[in-house]
Design a protein around this motif. Sequence first.
Motif, PDB file in Angstrom:
ATOM      1  N   GLY A  19      43.585 -91.403  64.396  1.00 52.38           N
ATOM      2  CA  GLY A  19      44.375 -90.575  65.300  1.00 52.38           C
ATOM      3  C   GLY A  19      43.921 -89.147  65.371  1.00 52.38           C
ATOM      4  N   GLY A  20      42.640 -88.871  65.011  1.00 49.54           N
ATOM      5  CA  GLY A  20      42.116 -87.512  65.125  1.00 49.54           C
ATOM      6  C   GLY A  20      42.722 -86.553  64.122  1.00 49.54           C
ATOM      7  N   ALA A  21      42.906 -86.998  62.876  1.00 51.46           N
ATOM      8  CA  ALA A  21      43.469 -86.137  61.841  1.00 51.46           C
ATOM      9  C   ALA A  21      42.585 -84.921  61.637  1.00 51.46           C
ATOM     10  CB  ALA A  21      43.591 -86.914  60.530  1.00 51.46           C
ATOM     11  N   ALA A  22      43.209 -83.789  61.292  1.00 46.34           N
ATOM     12  CA  ALA A  22      42.464 -82.552  61.072  1.00 46.34           C
ATOM     13  C   ALA A  22      41.529 -82.718  59.876  1.00 46.34           C
ATOM     14  CB  ALA A  22      43.443 -81.407  60.833  1.00 46.34           C
ATOM     15  N   ALA A  23      40.483 -81.885  59.846  1.00 45.87           N
ATOM     16  CA  ALA A  23      39.532 -81.932  58.730  1.00 45.87           C
ATOM     17  C   ALA A  23      40.250 -81.619  57.422  1.00 45.87           C
ATOM     18  CB  ALA A  23      38.404 -80.929  58.972  1.00 45.87           C
ATOM     19  N   LEU A  24      39.815 -82.279  56.365  1.00 41.45           N
ATOM     20  CA  LEU A  24      40.438 -82.101  55.059  1.00 41.45           C
ATOM     21  C   LEU A  24      40.300 -80.655  54.586  1.00 41.45           C
ATOM     22  CD1 LEU A  24      41.658 -83.313  52.409  1.00 41.45           C
ATOM     23  CD2 LEU A  24      39.289 -83.650  51.656  1.00 41.45           C
ATOM     24  N   GLU A  25      41.365 -80.113  54.032  1.00 38.20           N
ATOM     25  CA  GLU A  25      41.342 -78.791  53.423  1.00 38.20           C
ATOM     26  C   GLU A  25      41.629 -78.935  51.933  1.00 38.20           C
ATOM     27  OE1 GLU A  25      43.480 -75.631  55.299  1.00 38.20           O
ATOM     28  OE2 GLU A  25      43.333 -76.572  57.295  1.00 38.20           O
ATOM     29  N   LEU A  26      40.880 -78.188  51.131  1.00 36.39           N
ATOM     30  CA  LEU A  26      41.019 -78.291  49.681  1.00 36.39           C
ATOM     31  C   LEU A  26      42.434 -77.936  49.224  1.00 36.39           C
ATOM     32  CD1 LEU A  26      39.812 -78.768  46.895  1.00 36.39           C
ATOM     33  CD2 LEU A  26      38.928 -76.424  46.935  1.00 36.39           C
ATOM     34  N   LYS A  27      43.089 -77.018  49.953  1.00 32.22           N
ATOM     35  CA  LYS A  27      44.425 -76.614  49.528  1.00 32.22           C
ATOM     36  C   LYS A  27      45.411 -77.780  49.595  1.00 32.22           C
ATOM     37  CE  LYS A  27      45.773 -74.757  54.072  1.00 32.22           C
ATOM     38  NZ  LYS A  27      46.158 -73.517  54.805  1.00 32.22           N
ATOM     39  N   TRP A  28      45.136 -78.778  50.463  1.00 32.38           N
ATOM     40  CA  TRP A  28      46.018 -79.942  50.500  1.00 32.38           C
ATOM     41  C   TRP A  28      45.944 -80.710  49.185  1.00 32.38           C
ATOM     42  CZ3 TRP A  28      44.069 -82.216  55.804  1.00 32.38           C
ATOM     43  CH2 TRP A  28      44.341 -81.289  56.822  1.00 32.38           C
ATOM     44  N   HIS A  93      40.726 -85.737  38.732  1.00 28.82           N
ATOM     45  CA  HIS A  93      39.296 -85.622  38.432  1.00 28.82           C
ATOM     46  C   HIS A  93      38.526 -85.076  39.625  1.00 28.82           C
ATOM     47  CE1 HIS A  93      39.441 -88.777  34.945  1.00 28.82           C
ATOM     48  NE2 HIS A  93      39.992 -87.630  34.636  1.00 28.82           N
ATOM     49  N   LEU A  94      38.893 -85.535  40.823  1.00 31.02           N
ATOM     50  CA  LEU A  94      38.181 -85.083  42.014  1.00 31.02           C
ATOM     51  C   LEU A  94      38.330 -83.578  42.210  1.00 31.02           C
ATOM     52  CD1 LEU A  94      36.648 -85.633  44.666  1.00 31.02           C
ATOM     53  CD2 LEU A  94      38.860 -86.028  45.744  1.00 31.02           C
ATOM     54  N   VAL A  95      39.551 -83.077  42.113  1.00 34.86           N
ATOM     55  CA  VAL A  95      39.781 -81.648  42.303  1.00 34.86           C
ATOM     56  C   VAL A  95      39.069 -80.847  41.207  1.00 34.86           C
ATOM     57  CG1 VAL A  95      41.540 -79.834  42.342  1.00 34.86           C
ATOM     58  CG2 VAL A  95      41.960 -82.015  43.509  1.00 34.86           C
ATOM     59  N   ALA A  96      39.129 -81.336  39.971  1.00 31.81           N
ATOM     60  CA  ALA A  96      38.444 -80.641  38.877  1.00 31.81           C
ATOM     61  C   ALA A  96      36.941 -80.593  39.122  1.00 31.81           C
ATOM     62  CB  ALA A  96      38.750 -81.333  37.544  1.00 31.81           C
ATOM     63  N   ARG A  97      36.367 -81.702  39.620  1.00 27.55           N
ATOM     64  CA  ARG A  97      34.923 -81.734  39.874  1.00 27.55           C
ATOM     65  C   ARG A  97      34.530 -80.766  40.982  1.00 27.55           C
ATOM     66  NH1 ARG A  97      35.534 -87.396  39.096  1.00 27.55           N
ATOM     67  NH2 ARG A  97      35.560 -87.766  41.346  1.00 27.55           N
ATOM     68  N   ILE A  98      35.380 -80.637  42.001  1.00 27.83           N
ATOM     69  CA  ILE A  98      35.075 -79.710  43.097  1.00 27.83           C
ATOM     70  C   ILE A  98      35.003 -78.278  42.576  1.00 27.83           C
ATOM     71  CG2 ILE A  98      35.977 -78.693  45.223  1.00 27.83           C
ATOM     72  CD1 ILE A  98      37.118 -81.466  45.918  1.00 27.83           C
ATOM     73  N   TYR A  99      35.999 -77.881  41.788  1.00 26.16           N
ATOM     74  CA  TYR A  99      36.014 -76.508  41.274  1.00 26.16           C
ATOM     75  C   TYR A  99      34.900 -76.289  40.240  1.00 26.16           C
ATOM     76  CZ  TYR A  99      40.348 -75.327  43.657  1.00 26.16           C
ATOM     77  OH  TYR A  99      41.288 -75.051  44.616  1.00 26.16           O
ATOM     78  N   GLU A 100      34.617 -77.321  39.452  1.00 28.44           N
ATOM     79  CA  GLU A 100      33.523 -77.200  38.493  1.00 28.44           C
ATOM     80  C   GLU A 100      32.187 -77.025  39.214  1.00 28.44           C
ATOM     81  OE1 GLU A 100      31.421 -79.780  34.880  1.00 28.44           O
ATOM     82  OE2 GLU A 100      33.202 -80.531  35.913  1.00 28.44           O
ATOM     83  N   PHE A 101      31.996 -77.792  40.298  1.00 28.45           N
ATOM     84  CA  PHE A 101      30.757 -77.682  41.071  1.00 28.45           C
ATOM     85  C   PHE A 101      30.629 -76.288  41.685  1.00 28.45           C
ATOM     86  CE2 PHE A 101      28.506 -78.483  45.210  1.00 28.45           C
ATOM     87  CZ  PHE A 101      27.251 -78.694  44.652  1.00 28.45           C
ATOM     88  N   ARG A 102      31.721 -75.744  42.195  1.00 32.75           N
ATOM     89  CA  ARG A 102      31.682 -74.400  42.747  1.00 32.75           C
ATOM     90  C   ARG A 102      31.328 -73.381  41.669  1.00 32.75           C
ATOM     91  NH1 ARG A 102      36.982 -71.360  45.134  1.00 32.75           N
ATOM     92  NH2 ARG A 102      37.452 -71.349  42.912  1.00 32.75           N
ATOM     93  N   ALA A 103      31.896 -73.528  40.486  1.00 30.83           N
ATOM     94  CA  ALA A 103      31.610 -72.596  39.392  1.00 30.83           C
ATOM     95  C   ALA A 103      30.146 -72.661  38.984  1.00 30.83           C
ATOM     96  CB  ALA A 103      32.514 -72.901  38.192  1.00 30.83           C
ATOM     97  N   VAL A 104      29.597 -73.892  38.950  1.00 33.56           N
ATOM     98  CA  VAL A 104      28.189 -74.046  38.590  1.00 33.56           C
ATOM     99  C   VAL A 104      27.288 -73.369  39.618  1.00 33.56           C
ATOM    100  CG1 VAL A 104      26.319 -75.733  38.379  1.00 33.56           C
ATOM    101  CG2 VAL A 104      28.504 -76.145  37.245  1.00 33.56           C
ATOM    102  N   LEU A 105      27.591 -73.568  40.900  1.00 37.61           N
ATOM    103  CA  LEU A 105      26.793 -72.943  41.950  1.00 37.61           C
ATOM    104  C   LEU A 105      26.844 -71.422  41.850  1.00 37.61           C
ATOM    105  CD1 LEU A 105      27.557 -75.132  45.104  1.00 37.61           C
ATOM    106  CD2 LEU A 105      25.510 -75.153  43.680  1.00 37.61           C
ATOM    107  N   LYS A 106      28.046 -70.870  41.637  1.00 34.47           N
ATOM    108  CA  LYS A 106      28.182 -69.422  41.510  1.00 34.47           C
ATOM    109  C   LYS A 106      27.412 -68.916  40.302  1.00 34.47           C
ATOM    110  CE  LYS A 106      32.553 -68.439  43.864  1.00 34.47           C
ATOM    111  NZ  LYS A 106      33.912 -67.865  43.724  1.00 34.47           N
ATOM    112  N   SER A 107      27.525 -69.646  39.194  1.00 32.16           N
ATOM    113  CA  SER A 107      26.836 -69.226  37.975  1.00 32.16           C
ATOM    114  C   SER A 107      25.325 -69.215  38.180  1.00 32.16           C
ATOM    115  CB  SER A 107      27.204 -70.167  36.825  1.00 32.16           C
ATOM    116  OG  SER A 107      26.469 -69.852  35.666  1.00 32.16           O
ATOM    117  N   GLU A 108      24.809 -70.257  38.838  1.00 33.41           N
ATOM    118  CA  GLU A 108      23.371 -70.330  39.043  1.00 33.41           C
ATOM    119  C   GLU A 108      22.886 -69.233  39.990  1.00 33.41           C
ATOM    120  OE1 GLU A 108      22.451 -74.263  40.303  1.00 33.41           O
ATOM    121  OE2 GLU A 108      22.714 -75.122  38.292  1.00 33.41           O
TER     122      GLU A 108
END
Length: 353
Positions: A19-28, A93-108
């Motif tokens: 039904g044309g759902a809006a793109a997923l937002e992390l805040k959801w 686990h999914l939400v934790a992995r997303i934030y962990e991945f962001r932290a790794v990218l920022k750190s690098e």
Amino acid sequence: MDLARGLAGRTAGDNAATGGAAALELKWLDDYIALIETGSFSAAAARRNVSQPAFSRRIQMLEDWLGVTLIDRARKPLQFTPVARDNQLEFRHLVARIYEFRAVLKSESLDSAGITLAAQHTLAASYVPGFLARLRQLGVDQNFRIRSENRSDSVAMLMRGEAEILITYETQQSPCNISAQLALRHVLGQDELKLVASPQLHKVLRTVAAGDGVPMLCYPPDSFFGQAVRAAALPDLMRRQQVIVSCVSEFAMGLRELALIGQGAAWLPASLIQDDLARGRLLPLNQLGHSVTLEIVAFFAILPGERGEFLQRSSQWVAESSPSAQNTEVSAGKVLRARERSPAHATRSRSKK
């Protein structure tokens, strides 16, 4: 249905199909985790600093995007649907992995000019913190990224240029075989794998008869610790006792936890269980199996530029402060004092006067 694992696979076509759902937002997803943890729409909305109607709409939008119902709105108080309950851990686990991945990218991105130190899992926990504290005494403001790996992977990281410092174990039977043209090698000290058990199991095993069963927590045969124990200690135990394997894991820290609750005896690094031995939470089983000596070694990559200069200074500092260097100084001092006490030296001293 493994709901959370399917999130990354959703496409624009999938959205159109629902039904044309809006793109997923992390805040959801953050909203939904808050709902899981509080168990109430009002409490979750307050935690997320939004009004309850706005919060409810965001949960509804997440459900629309997923194409499934998460909340059973026909029942009070709040009830999750079966598919939601079954996948709560995966959502976390999914939400934790997303934030962990962001932290790794920022750190690098921030530490692109830093030093990567690869270490075996046990040493990363028991040795590396103190090593870095001593290394910082060089007075250089250097950023370090720590990678905790098994031995083969950590060695491979240094050889591929993905790490500049490697801290690992070696035995005579299992050296790292890293070329001297690639890195400078220094012995930092010694550790040992000690056969230990919980006090309750120790009471049983200290008087075990020859041929009786001994529950063991073992390393895989192809792991570094597994090879070290099988080369130097395990065969003697197996000739005298019936070894009953209770668990197999390449992680010494995991086997330590099982040993503490009496699941079996294990050869564990002394550096890892030092406090357990001091407090009597684990006791040595020297009568059943002898310890396996390990060398703690460091490799410093040979590189050009400023990082290479830092690694060279670090390597030199380690060489000067290593046990072998200190032993050499002690031996040299003993020789000098012996020569000074010798009659020939005394005669030469009097003749000079």
